[in-house]
Design an enzyme around this catalytic site. Structure first.
Site: not given
Length: 320
Positions: A269, A287, A240
């Protein structure tokens, strides 16, 4: 309840997942794949019995207070649930599940890609060749950091951390780890346990983060802890973005104390951190740690398994 439960799938999941959802439920599917607003979450909670969201939908305490009593289960299409205020949702009587196990290897593969790519100047080399500017070579050209035999520090030795360690052993890496609890010997496979993050950092030529984002781990890799890494260390994060103080990482990159970083997740994000783009020794991906066909199918089916169990009167396997 008469008829099929009504299920909202908030993002465009794998084709196999959507086919199963449409077969077994009165499914509302977001084929446009756009982000849902807070108002959307509240409004849809009055129209459906279950939601399969992704990490992009945030169920804060404020949102939880507004959710309609009709909504009974949030079956996350993710392992991490830092986007859900679990106590607030529990107080509303909403069951929450996640999808552990099935994405460990895919995420570990991306961690390995980022470790190798950042250590061996992949982003810079690709740009040089792709731009047509590769016009020089010498023995001192783009010399990187060797992975084979190096000391690897892993923060968080859960499913993904263990999968990454298995792959790193193929590179004969000397594995060290920090975890909230020590693993039994048969799961350590010779890795060295550290009772504190600080002890681990001093040994880590490469450091890979695999712990969840919690109030305790947010900003884990701050300026003080980055300074504990050996000079020339490489940082990898596939967990994360909140785990890393991005300003501190930039300063460590600019000073040369951190030789390179491989990042698949960011504080913001989508989008990432524009300041990272100026540094070719920061190898970045958007990601995509679990983005393989097999894993996306498995994640979607695991979420549906949890919904199936709930509406069959059974306890979902991945109840949080």
């Amino acid at each position: 309840m008469t008829g099929k439960p009504k299920l909202w799938v908030t993002r465009r999941l794998s084709d196999a997942t959507l086919e199963r959802a449409a077969r077994d439920y009165d499914a509302v599917i977001n084929f446009d794949d756009g982000l849902s607003s807070d108002d959307d979450l509240v409004a849809m909670s009055a129209q459906v019995d279950a939601i399969i969201p992704c990490h992009s939908e945030r169920f804060t305490a404020e949102i939880a207070k507004k959710l309609d009593p009709r909504l009974k289960i949030i079956a996350n299409h993710s392992v991490g649930v830092d986007h859900c205020d679990l106590p607030a949702l529990k107080a509303r009587g909403i069951v929450v599940t996640n999808t552990p196990d099935v994405l460990s290897d895919a995420t570990a593969e991306i961690a390995m890609l980022l470790m190798l790519g950042s250590a061996r100047h992949a982003a810079e080399g690709d740009h040089l060749v792709r731009s047509g500017n590769w016009d020089f070579w010498s023995p001192s050209f783009m010399v990187g950091k060797q992975v084979t035999g190096a000391r690897l520090g892993i923060v968080g030795m859960g499913r993904v951390g263990q999968a990454f360690a298995r792959k790193a052993r193929g590179f004969d890496m000397d594995i060290h780890y920090y975890n909230r609890t020590r693993l039994p010997p048969h799961q350590e496979h010779g890795a060295t346990y550290h009772a504190s993050v600080e002890s681990l950092l001093e040994k880590a030529d490469f450091l890979s983060l695999h712990c969840p984002a919690t109030p305790q781990t947010t900003g884990l890799m701050n300026a003080e802890r980055l300074a504990l890494l050996p000079a020339g260390a490489v940082l990898v994060n596939t967990a994360r973005g909140a785990l890393v103080d991005e300003s501190a990482l930039l300063a460590a990159i600019e000073s040369g104390h951190i030789a390179a970083a491989g990042l698949d997740c960011f504080v913001t994000e989508p989008g990432g951190n524009p300041s990272f783009s100026a540094h070719r020794n920061i190898f970045m991906l958007p990601h995509i740690g679990s983005a393989t066909v097999r894993t996306r199918d498995a994640m979607g089916f695991r979420a549906l398994d949890n919904v199936d169990a709930f509406f069959s009167g059974r306890t979902p396997k991945d109840l949080l």
